[in-house]
Design an enzyme around this catalytic site. Structure first.
Site, PDB file in Angstrom:
ATOM      1  N   HIS A   1      67.034   3.106  20.789  1.00 62.41           N
ATOM      2  CA  HIS A   1      65.784   3.271  21.471  1.00 62.41           C
ATOM      3  C   HIS A   1      64.215   2.881  21.410  1.00 62.41           C
ATOM      4  O   HIS A   1      63.582   2.656  22.317  1.00 62.41           O
ATOM      5  CB  HIS A   1      65.584   4.759  21.427  1.00 62.41           C
ATOM      6  CG  HIS A   1      65.124   6.044  22.328  1.00 62.41           C
ATOM      7  ND1 HIS A   1      63.665   6.365  21.666  1.00 62.41           N
ATOM      8  CD2 HIS A   1      64.510   5.820  24.357  1.00 62.41           C
ATOM      9  CE1 HIS A   1      62.908   6.991  22.850  1.00 62.41           C
ATOM     10  NE2 HIS A   1      63.759   7.087  24.650  1.00 62.41           N
TER      11      HIS A   1
ATOM     12  N   GLU B   1      63.281  -0.261  22.610  1.00 58.93           N
ATOM     13  CA  GLU B   1      63.308  -0.623  23.893  1.00 58.93           C
ATOM     14  C   GLU B   1      61.659   0.166  23.844  1.00 58.93           C
ATOM     15  O   GLU B   1      60.624  -0.601  24.796  1.00 58.93           O
ATOM     16  CB  GLU B   1      64.286   1.031  24.324  1.00 58.93           C
ATOM     17  CG  GLU B   1      64.310   0.727  26.145  1.00 58.93           C
ATOM     18  CD  GLU B   1      63.675   2.311  26.515  1.00 58.93           C
ATOM     19  OE1 GLU B   1      62.777   2.556  27.123  1.00 58.93           O
ATOM     20  OE2 GLU B   1      65.008   3.316  25.843  1.00 58.93           O
ATOM     21  N   HIS B   2      61.222   1.390  23.155  1.00 59.47           N
ATOM     22  CA  HIS B   2      59.704   1.128  23.409  1.00 59.47           C
ATOM     23  C   HIS B   2      58.798   0.409  23.067  1.00 59.47           C
ATOM     24  O   HIS B   2      57.756   0.549  24.177  1.00 59.47           O
ATOM     25  CB  HIS B   2      58.888   2.753  23.030  1.00 59.47           C
ATOM     26  CG  HIS B   2      59.181   4.071  23.712  1.00 59.47           C
ATOM     27  ND1 HIS B   2      58.650   4.674  23.732  1.00 59.47           N
ATOM     28  CD2 HIS B   2      60.716   4.591  24.171  1.00 59.47           C
ATOM     29  CE1 HIS B   2      59.350   6.087  24.541  1.00 59.47           C
ATOM     30  NE2 HIS B   2      60.953   6.013  24.306  1.00 59.47           N
TER      31      HIS B   2
ATOM     32  N   GLU C   1      58.884  13.126  22.003  1.00 56.45           N
ATOM     33  CA  GLU C   1      59.397  13.246  23.103  1.00 56.45           C
ATOM     34  C   GLU C   1      60.704  14.365  21.590  1.00 56.45           C
ATOM     35  O   GLU C   1      61.661  14.584  22.914  1.00 56.45           O
ATOM     36  CB  GLU C   1      60.347  12.016  22.801  1.00 56.45           C
ATOM     37  CG  GLU C   1      61.002  11.587  23.795  1.00 56.45           C
ATOM     38  CD  GLU C   1      61.450   9.740  24.381  1.00 56.45           C
ATOM     39  OE1 GLU C   1      62.334   9.543  25.261  1.00 56.45           O
ATOM     40  OE2 GLU C   1      61.187   9.254  23.703  1.00 56.45           O
TER      41      GLU C   1
END
Length: 410
Positions: free
Chosen positions: A48, A51-52, A128
Protein backbone atom coordinates in the site's frame (compact mmCIF):
# COMPACT_ATOMS: atom_id res chain seq x y z
CA UNK A 1 -19.46 -12.20 -29.51
CA UNK A 2 -16.97 -10.51 -27.17
CA UNK A 3 -14.79 -7.64 -28.33
CA UNK A 4 -12.08 -8.46 -25.77
CA UNK A 5 -8.71 -9.18 -27.33
CA UNK A 6 -5.61 -10.41 -25.55
CA UNK A 7 -1.94 -10.32 -26.46
CA UNK A 8 1.21 -11.11 -24.48
CA UNK A 9 4.33 -9.04 -24.95
CA UNK A 10 7.65 -10.81 -25.47
CA UNK A 11 8.59 -10.31 -21.82
CA UNK A 12 5.32 -11.78 -20.51
CA UNK A 13 3.25 -8.66 -19.79
CA UNK A 14 -0.38 -9.34 -20.66
CA UNK A 15 -2.51 -6.79 -22.50
CA UNK A 16 -6.32 -6.83 -22.72
CA UNK A 17 -8.36 -4.52 -24.92
CA UNK A 18 -12.15 -4.29 -25.08
CA UNK A 19 -13.24 -2.08 -27.94
CA UNK A 20 -16.49 -0.18 -27.28
CA UNK A 21 -17.02 2.02 -30.30
CA UNK A 22 -20.00 4.08 -29.17
CA UNK A 23 -18.22 5.91 -26.31
CA UNK A 24 -15.73 8.78 -26.42
CA UNK A 25 -13.54 7.68 -23.53
CA UNK A 26 -11.47 4.82 -22.19
CA UNK A 27 -10.66 3.25 -18.82
CA UNK A 28 -7.05 2.15 -18.39
CA UNK A 29 -5.86 -0.17 -15.63
CA UNK A 30 -2.23 -1.06 -15.02
CA UNK A 31 -2.28 -3.98 -12.59
CA UNK A 32 0.29 -5.86 -10.61
CA UNK A 33 -0.71 -9.20 -9.15
CA UNK A 34 0.61 -8.38 -5.72
CA UNK A 35 -1.14 -7.37 -2.53
CA UNK A 36 -0.85 -7.52 1.23
CA UNK A 37 -1.01 -11.32 1.29
CA UNK A 38 2.27 -11.44 -0.67
CA UNK A 39 4.14 -9.49 2.01
CA UNK A 40 6.57 -11.03 4.47
CA UNK A 41 5.81 -10.48 8.15
CA UNK A 42 8.25 -7.56 8.36
CA UNK A 43 6.67 -5.92 5.28
CA UNK A 44 3.15 -5.29 6.59
CA UNK A 45 1.70 -2.37 4.64
CA UNK A 46 4.56 -2.03 2.15
CA UNK A 47 2.39 -2.80 -0.91
CA UNK A 48 0.00 0.00 0.00
CA UNK A 49 2.83 2.40 0.78
CA UNK A 50 4.41 1.69 -2.62
CA UNK A 51 1.07 2.48 -4.27
CA UNK A 52 1.24 5.91 -2.60
CA UNK A 53 4.89 6.44 -3.50
CA UNK A 54 4.45 5.79 -7.21
CA UNK A 55 2.47 9.05 -7.39
CA UNK A 56 5.28 11.05 -5.77
CA UNK A 57 7.59 11.52 -8.72
CA UNK A 58 9.55 9.73 -11.42
CA UNK A 59 12.82 10.35 -13.18
CA UNK A 60 11.10 12.76 -15.56
CA UNK A 61 7.96 13.96 -13.72
CA UNK A 62 7.27 15.53 -10.34
CA UNK A 63 4.18 14.51 -8.41
CA UNK A 64 2.38 17.59 -9.73
CA UNK A 65 3.42 16.82 -13.31
CA UNK A 66 2.11 13.25 -12.99
CA UNK A 67 -1.31 14.58 -12.01
CA UNK A 68 -1.27 17.29 -14.68
CA UNK A 69 -0.29 14.79 -17.38
CA UNK A 70 -3.68 13.10 -16.93
CA UNK A 71 -5.99 15.66 -15.32
CA UNK A 72 -4.69 18.51 -17.45
CA UNK A 73 -5.86 16.60 -20.52
CA UNK A 74 -9.38 15.98 -19.24
CA UNK A 75 -8.82 12.68 -17.45
CA UNK A 76 -8.63 11.32 -13.92
CA UNK A 77 -6.05 9.23 -12.09
CA UNK A 78 -6.16 6.98 -9.01
CA UNK A 79 -5.07 3.65 -7.55
CA UNK A 80 -5.97 1.03 -4.95
CA UNK A 81 -4.34 -1.87 -3.13
CA UNK A 82 -6.15 -4.99 -1.97
CA UNK A 83 -5.16 -8.35 -0.55
CA UNK A 84 -4.03 -9.88 -3.86
CA UNK A 85 -3.55 -7.10 -6.40
CA UNK A 86 -2.67 -3.44 -6.92
CA UNK A 87 -4.21 -1.30 -9.65
CA UNK A 88 -3.18 2.09 -11.04
CA UNK A 89 -5.99 3.38 -13.21
CA UNK A 90 -6.97 6.34 -15.35
CA UNK A 91 -9.97 7.57 -17.28
CA UNK A 92 -9.04 9.43 -20.44
CA UNK A 93 -10.59 10.74 -23.61
CA UNK A 94 -10.47 8.19 -26.39
CA UNK A 95 -7.67 9.96 -28.26
CA UNK A 96 -5.44 10.15 -25.17
CA UNK A 97 -5.02 6.45 -24.32
CA UNK A 98 -1.37 6.26 -25.38
CA UNK A 99 -0.54 9.16 -23.07
CA UNK A 100 -2.44 7.49 -20.22
CA UNK A 101 -0.54 4.23 -20.67
CA UNK A 102 2.78 6.05 -20.80
CA UNK A 103 2.08 8.00 -17.60
CA UNK A 104 0.99 4.90 -15.67
CA UNK A 105 3.98 2.96 -16.95
CA UNK A 106 6.33 5.79 -15.99
CA UNK A 107 4.92 5.73 -12.46
CA UNK A 108 5.26 1.96 -12.13
CA UNK A 109 8.75 1.63 -13.58
CA UNK A 110 10.60 4.86 -12.91
CA UNK A 111 9.59 6.07 -9.47
CA UNK A 112 12.49 7.80 -7.72
CA UNK A 113 11.37 6.70 -4.23
CA UNK A 114 12.85 9.93 -2.91
CA UNK A 115 13.71 9.62 0.83
CA UNK A 116 12.13 12.97 1.71
CA UNK A 117 8.96 12.10 -0.19
CA UNK A 118 8.89 8.73 1.56
CA UNK A 119 9.07 10.37 4.97
CA UNK A 120 6.20 12.67 4.06
CA UNK A 121 4.11 9.87 2.62
CA UNK A 122 4.70 7.68 5.68
CA UNK A 123 3.16 10.53 7.64
CA UNK A 124 0.19 10.56 5.27
CA UNK A 125 -0.36 6.81 5.71
CA UNK A 126 -0.02 7.10 9.49
CA UNK A 127 -2.80 9.70 9.40
CA UNK A 128 -4.81 7.33 7.22
CA UNK A 129 -4.44 4.63 9.88
CA UNK A 130 -5.58 7.06 12.59
CA UNK A 131 -8.57 8.12 10.51
CA UNK A 132 -9.59 4.47 10.03
CA UNK A 133 -9.33 3.80 13.76
CA UNK A 134 -11.44 6.90 14.43
CA UNK A 135 -14.19 5.56 12.17
CA UNK A 136 -15.47 2.34 13.75
CA UNK A 137 -17.81 1.67 10.82
CA UNK A 138 -14.65 1.17 8.72
CA UNK A 139 -12.27 -0.18 11.35
CA UNK A 140 -14.52 -2.99 12.54
CA UNK A 141 -14.07 -4.87 9.24
CA UNK A 142 -10.28 -5.02 9.60
CA UNK A 143 -10.50 -5.99 13.26
CA UNK A 144 -12.99 -8.72 12.39
CA UNK A 145 -10.65 -10.37 9.87
CA UNK A 146 -7.70 -10.02 12.25
CA UNK A 147 -9.67 -11.78 14.98
CA UNK A 148 -10.95 -14.47 12.64
CA UNK A 149 -7.80 -15.26 10.66
CA UNK A 150 -5.11 -14.29 13.15
CA UNK A 151 -1.55 -14.25 11.84
CA UNK A 152 -2.48 -15.51 8.38
CA UNK A 153 -1.53 -12.97 5.68
CA UNK A 154 -5.20 -12.46 4.77
CA UNK A 155 -5.89 -11.48 8.36
CA UNK A 156 -3.44 -8.59 8.33
CA UNK A 157 -4.72 -5.09 7.48
CA UNK A 158 -3.75 -3.93 3.99
CA UNK A 159 -2.59 -0.59 5.35
CA UNK A 160 -0.13 -2.14 7.81
CA UNK A 161 0.57 -0.92 11.34
CA UNK A 162 2.05 2.38 12.55
CA UNK A 163 5.22 0.54 13.55
CA UNK A 164 5.69 -1.26 10.23
CA UNK A 165 4.86 1.74 8.05
CA UNK A 166 7.25 4.01 9.95
CA UNK A 167 10.09 1.50 9.65
CA UNK A 168 10.50 1.39 5.87
CA UNK A 169 13.38 2.99 3.98
CA UNK A 170 13.63 3.37 0.18
CA UNK A 171 15.72 0.21 -0.11
CA UNK A 172 12.89 -1.87 1.41
CA UNK A 173 10.46 -0.58 -1.20
CA UNK A 174 12.94 -1.19 -4.01
CA UNK A 175 13.51 -4.81 -2.90
CA UNK A 176 9.76 -5.45 -2.88
CA UNK A 177 9.34 -3.85 -6.31
CA UNK A 178 12.19 -5.96 -7.68
CA UNK A 179 10.59 -9.10 -6.24
CA UNK A 180 6.94 -8.58 -7.14
CA UNK A 181 6.66 -6.01 -9.96
CA UNK A 182 7.75 -8.46 -12.63
CA UNK A 183 6.43 -8.95 -16.15
CA UNK A 184 4.33 -12.05 -15.50
CA UNK A 185 2.54 -10.22 -12.66
CA UNK A 186 1.77 -7.11 -14.75
CA UNK A 187 -1.44 -6.66 -16.73
CA UNK A 188 -2.53 -3.68 -18.83
CA UNK A 189 -6.27 -3.52 -19.52
CA UNK A 190 -8.09 -0.90 -21.57
CA UNK A 191 -11.83 -0.66 -22.22
CA UNK A 192 -13.34 2.02 -24.45
CA UNK A 193 -13.12 3.53 -27.90
CA UNK A 194 -9.65 2.17 -28.66
CA UNK A 195 -8.06 -0.38 -30.96
CA UNK A 196 -5.73 -3.22 -30.12
CA UNK A 197 -3.08 -1.76 -32.40
CA UNK A 198 -2.78 1.57 -30.57
CA UNK A 199 -2.75 -0.09 -27.14
CA UNK A 200 -0.19 -2.65 -28.30
CA UNK A 201 2.14 0.11 -29.51
CA UNK A 202 1.84 2.02 -26.23
CA UNK A 203 2.33 -1.14 -24.18
CA UNK A 204 5.41 -2.30 -26.06
CA UNK A 205 7.17 1.06 -25.80
CA UNK A 206 6.25 1.55 -22.12
CA UNK A 207 6.14 -1.94 -20.56
CA UNK A 208 8.12 -4.11 -22.96
CA UNK A 209 11.33 -4.11 -20.91
CA UNK A 210 9.97 -5.12 -17.50
CA UNK A 211 12.14 -8.03 -16.27
CA UNK A 212 10.63 -11.49 -16.18
CA UNK A 213 10.42 -14.05 -13.34
CA UNK A 214 9.37 -13.41 -9.76
CA UNK A 215 9.27 -15.56 -6.66
CA UNK A 216 5.70 -16.43 -5.69
CA UNK A 217 4.43 -17.24 -2.23
CA UNK A 218 2.39 -20.06 -0.76
CA UNK A 219 -1.26 -19.02 -1.00
CA UNK A 220 -2.66 -21.17 1.80
CA UNK A 221 -6.28 -21.07 2.91
CA UNK A 222 -6.89 -19.38 6.27
CA UNK A 223 -8.74 -21.39 8.89
CA UNK A 224 -11.30 -19.17 10.55
CA UNK A 225 -11.55 -19.16 14.33
CA UNK A 226 -14.93 -18.43 15.89
CA UNK A 227 -14.84 -15.84 18.65
CA UNK A 228 -16.75 -12.92 20.11
CA UNK A 229 -14.92 -9.63 20.57
CA UNK A 230 -16.55 -6.48 21.91
CA UNK A 231 -14.25 -3.46 21.90
CA UNK A 232 -15.18 -0.54 24.11
CA UNK A 233 -15.07 2.87 22.41
CA UNK A 234 -16.75 6.17 23.24
CA UNK A 235 -19.11 6.29 20.28
CA UNK A 236 -22.88 6.47 19.89
CA UNK A 237 -23.48 3.21 18.03
CA UNK A 238 -22.36 -0.40 18.11
CA UNK A 239 -20.67 -1.11 14.77
CA UNK A 240 -20.57 -4.83 14.13
CA UNK A 241 -19.47 -7.68 11.87
CA UNK A 242 -20.94 -11.16 12.25
CA UNK A 243 -19.44 -13.69 9.88
CA UNK A 244 -17.87 -16.94 8.90
CA UNK A 245 -15.51 -18.36 6.32
CA UNK A 246 -16.73 -18.15 2.73
CA UNK A 247 -15.53 -19.46 -0.60
CA UNK A 248 -12.47 -18.93 -2.72
CA UNK A 249 -12.87 -17.75 -6.30
CA UNK A 250 -12.18 -21.34 -7.41
CA UNK A 251 -14.67 -23.15 -5.15
CA UNK A 252 -17.58 -24.96 -6.77
CA UNK A 253 -20.06 -23.14 -4.51
CA UNK A 254 -18.74 -19.64 -5.29
CA UNK A 255 -21.96 -18.74 -7.15
CA UNK A 256 -24.13 -20.38 -4.50
CA UNK A 257 -22.62 -18.04 -1.91
CA UNK A 258 -23.31 -15.09 -4.23
CA UNK A 259 -27.02 -16.00 -4.19
CA UNK A 260 -27.03 -16.69 -0.45
CA UNK A 261 -25.34 -13.32 0.16
CA UNK A 262 -27.83 -11.44 -2.00
CA UNK A 263 -30.82 -13.12 -0.36
CA UNK A 264 -29.66 -12.40 3.18
CA UNK A 265 -28.31 -8.89 2.87
CA UNK A 266 -27.48 -7.77 -0.64
CA UNK A 267 -30.23 -5.20 -1.19
CA UNK A 268 -33.09 -3.28 0.38
CA UNK A 269 -35.39 -6.22 -0.34
CA UNK A 270 -33.08 -8.70 1.39
CA UNK A 271 -34.08 -10.56 4.55
CA UNK A 272 -31.86 -8.77 7.05
CA UNK A 273 -32.68 -5.29 5.72
CA UNK A 274 -36.40 -5.98 5.77
CA UNK A 275 -36.44 -7.67 9.16
CA UNK A 276 -34.03 -5.48 11.12
CA UNK A 277 -34.42 -2.06 9.52
CA UNK A 278 -37.77 -1.90 7.76
CA UNK A 279 -39.93 -3.89 10.20
CA UNK A 280 -38.23 -2.97 13.47
CA UNK A 281 -36.22 0.21 12.82
CA UNK A 282 -33.23 -1.04 14.82
CA UNK A 283 -30.51 0.09 12.38
CA UNK A 284 -29.81 2.67 9.73
CA UNK A 285 -27.84 0.22 7.62
CA UNK A 286 -27.42 -3.54 7.62
CA UNK A 287 -26.22 -5.84 4.88
CA UNK A 288 -23.85 -8.60 3.92
CA UNK A 289 -20.81 -9.01 1.70
CA UNK A 290 -18.42 -11.70 0.54
CA UNK A 291 -14.66 -11.64 0.14
CA UNK A 292 -13.26 -14.33 -2.15
CA UNK A 293 -9.54 -14.89 -2.70
CA UNK A 294 -7.34 -17.38 -4.51
CA UNK A 295 -7.48 -19.50 -1.38
CA UNK A 296 -10.17 -18.83 1.18
CA UNK A 297 -12.81 -16.22 1.68
CA UNK A 298 -15.27 -14.68 4.12
CA UNK A 299 -19.00 -14.04 4.43
CA UNK A 300 -19.95 -11.15 6.72
CA UNK A 301 -23.03 -9.37 8.06
CA UNK A 302 -22.32 -5.73 8.95
CA UNK A 303 -24.29 -2.87 10.42
CA UNK A 304 -24.63 -0.31 13.17
CA UNK A 305 -27.20 -0.16 15.96
CA UNK A 306 -27.84 1.47 19.31
CA UNK A 307 -26.25 -0.31 22.29
CA UNK A 308 -29.72 -0.99 23.72
CA UNK A 309 -30.65 -2.88 20.54
CA UNK A 310 -27.39 -4.83 20.11
CA UNK A 311 -28.54 -8.04 21.89
CA UNK A 312 -31.75 -8.18 19.83
CA UNK A 313 -29.93 -7.51 16.54
CA UNK A 314 -27.64 -10.46 17.23
CA UNK A 315 -30.65 -12.68 17.91
CA UNK A 316 -32.36 -11.58 14.69
CA UNK A 317 -29.25 -12.30 12.59
CA UNK A 318 -29.10 -15.77 14.15
CA UNK A 319 -32.78 -16.33 13.40
CA UNK A 320 -32.25 -15.53 9.71
CA UNK A 321 -29.20 -17.80 9.59
CA UNK A 322 -31.24 -20.63 11.08
CA UNK A 323 -34.12 -20.08 8.65
CA UNK A 324 -31.97 -20.19 5.54
CA UNK A 325 -30.10 -23.23 6.88
CA UNK A 326 -33.40 -25.05 7.36
CA UNK A 327 -35.43 -23.97 4.34
CA UNK A 328 -33.30 -21.89 1.97
CA UNK A 329 -35.32 -19.54 -0.23
CA UNK A 330 -38.86 -19.95 -1.50
CA UNK A 331 -39.18 -20.11 -5.32
CA UNK A 332 -40.23 -16.47 -5.77
CA UNK A 333 -37.45 -15.19 -3.52
CA UNK A 334 -34.87 -17.31 -5.31
CA UNK A 335 -36.01 -16.03 -8.69
CA UNK A 336 -35.97 -12.38 -7.52
CA UNK A 337 -32.54 -12.77 -5.99
CA UNK A 338 -31.02 -14.28 -9.11
CA UNK A 339 -32.55 -11.54 -11.24
CA UNK A 340 -31.19 -8.88 -8.89
CA UNK A 341 -27.66 -10.29 -9.21
CA UNK A 342 -27.93 -10.59 -12.98
CA UNK A 343 -29.24 -7.04 -13.30
CA UNK A 344 -26.45 -5.65 -11.13
CA UNK A 345 -23.82 -7.36 -13.30
CA UNK A 346 -25.31 -6.24 -16.59
CA UNK A 347 -26.01 -2.66 -15.49
CA UNK A 348 -22.43 -2.27 -14.19
CA UNK A 349 -21.14 -2.93 -17.68
CA UNK A 350 -22.64 0.35 -18.87
CA UNK A 351 -19.46 1.95 -17.49
CA UNK A 352 -16.00 1.57 -19.00
CA UNK A 353 -14.32 1.32 -15.59
CA UNK A 354 -16.52 -1.64 -14.65
CA UNK A 355 -15.70 -3.34 -17.94
CA UNK A 356 -12.00 -2.82 -17.37
CA UNK A 357 -12.19 -4.12 -13.80
CA UNK A 358 -14.18 -7.21 -14.74
CA UNK A 359 -11.94 -8.38 -17.56
CA UNK A 360 -8.81 -7.62 -15.51
CA UNK A 361 -9.91 -9.64 -12.49
CA UNK A 362 -10.95 -12.57 -14.69
CA UNK A 363 -7.53 -12.58 -16.33
CA UNK A 364 -5.57 -12.17 -13.10
CA UNK A 365 -7.52 -14.88 -11.29
CA UNK A 366 -8.71 -17.32 -13.95
CA UNK A 367 -6.30 -16.45 -16.78
CA UNK A 368 -9.22 -16.34 -19.22
CA UNK A 369 -12.20 -14.27 -20.22
CA UNK A 370 -15.43 -15.34 -18.53
CA UNK A 371 -18.31 -14.30 -20.78
CA UNK A 372 -21.27 -12.59 -19.13
CA UNK A 373 -23.46 -15.40 -20.46
CA UNK A 374 -21.41 -17.97 -18.56
CA UNK A 375 -21.66 -16.00 -15.32
CA UNK A 376 -25.42 -15.59 -15.68
CA UNK A 377 -25.83 -19.30 -16.43
CA UNK A 378 -23.85 -20.24 -13.31
CA UNK A 379 -26.06 -17.99 -11.19
CA UNK A 380 -29.24 -19.34 -12.75
CA UNK A 381 -28.08 -22.92 -12.10
CA UNK A 382 -27.97 -22.42 -8.31
CA UNK A 383 -30.74 -24.47 -6.66
CA UNK A 384 -32.41 -24.13 -3.31
CA UNK A 385 -30.81 -27.41 -2.24
CA UNK A 386 -27.42 -25.83 -2.99
CA UNK A 387 -28.25 -22.87 -0.75
CA UNK A 388 -29.42 -25.08 2.13
CA UNK A 389 -26.33 -27.27 1.87
CA UNK A 390 -23.91 -24.34 1.88
CA UNK A 391 -25.74 -22.42 4.61
CA UNK A 392 -25.82 -25.53 6.79
CA UNK A 393 -22.08 -25.92 6.31
CA UNK A 394 -20.89 -22.36 7.01
CA UNK A 395 -23.55 -20.72 9.24
CA UNK A 396 -23.55 -23.10 12.22
CA UNK A 397 -23.37 -21.14 15.49
CA UNK A 398 -20.05 -22.67 16.47
CA UNK A 399 -18.43 -21.40 13.25
CA UNK A 400 -19.58 -17.78 13.42
CA UNK A 401 -17.45 -14.87 14.70
CA UNK A 402 -18.75 -11.59 16.11
CA UNK A 403 -16.75 -8.38 16.29
CA UNK A 404 -18.25 -5.16 17.63
CA UNK A 405 -16.95 -1.69 18.45
CA UNK A 406 -19.20 0.37 20.67
CA UNK A 407 -19.93 1.96 24.04
CA UNK A 408 -19.60 -1.20 26.10
CA UNK A 409 -18.98 -1.05 29.83
CA UNK A 410 -15.45 -1.91 30.88
Amino acid sequence: MSDIQKITLDNGVRVLVETVGHVKSAAIGLWCKTGSRHENENEAGITHLIEHMLFKGTEKRTAKEIAEAIEGRGGSLNAFTDKESTCYYARTLADDVANGVEVLGDMMLHSTLDPEELTREQGVVLEEIKRSEDEPSDHVHEVHLENRWGAHPLGRPIIGTPESVASFVPGDLRKYLDRRYRAENVLLAVAGNVTLEEVRAAAESTLGKIPHTSVDVDLSRPAGKASKNEINKDVEQVHFCIGTDGTSVFDADYYTLAVLDAALGGSMSSRLFQEIREKRGLVYSVGTYTLSYSAGGAFTVYGGTGPQHWPLVQELVRVEFDKIMADGCDPDELDRTKRHIAGSIVLALEGMSSRMMRMSRNELVHKREIPIEETLQRIEAVTNDDIVELASRILKPELVSTTAIGPFSE
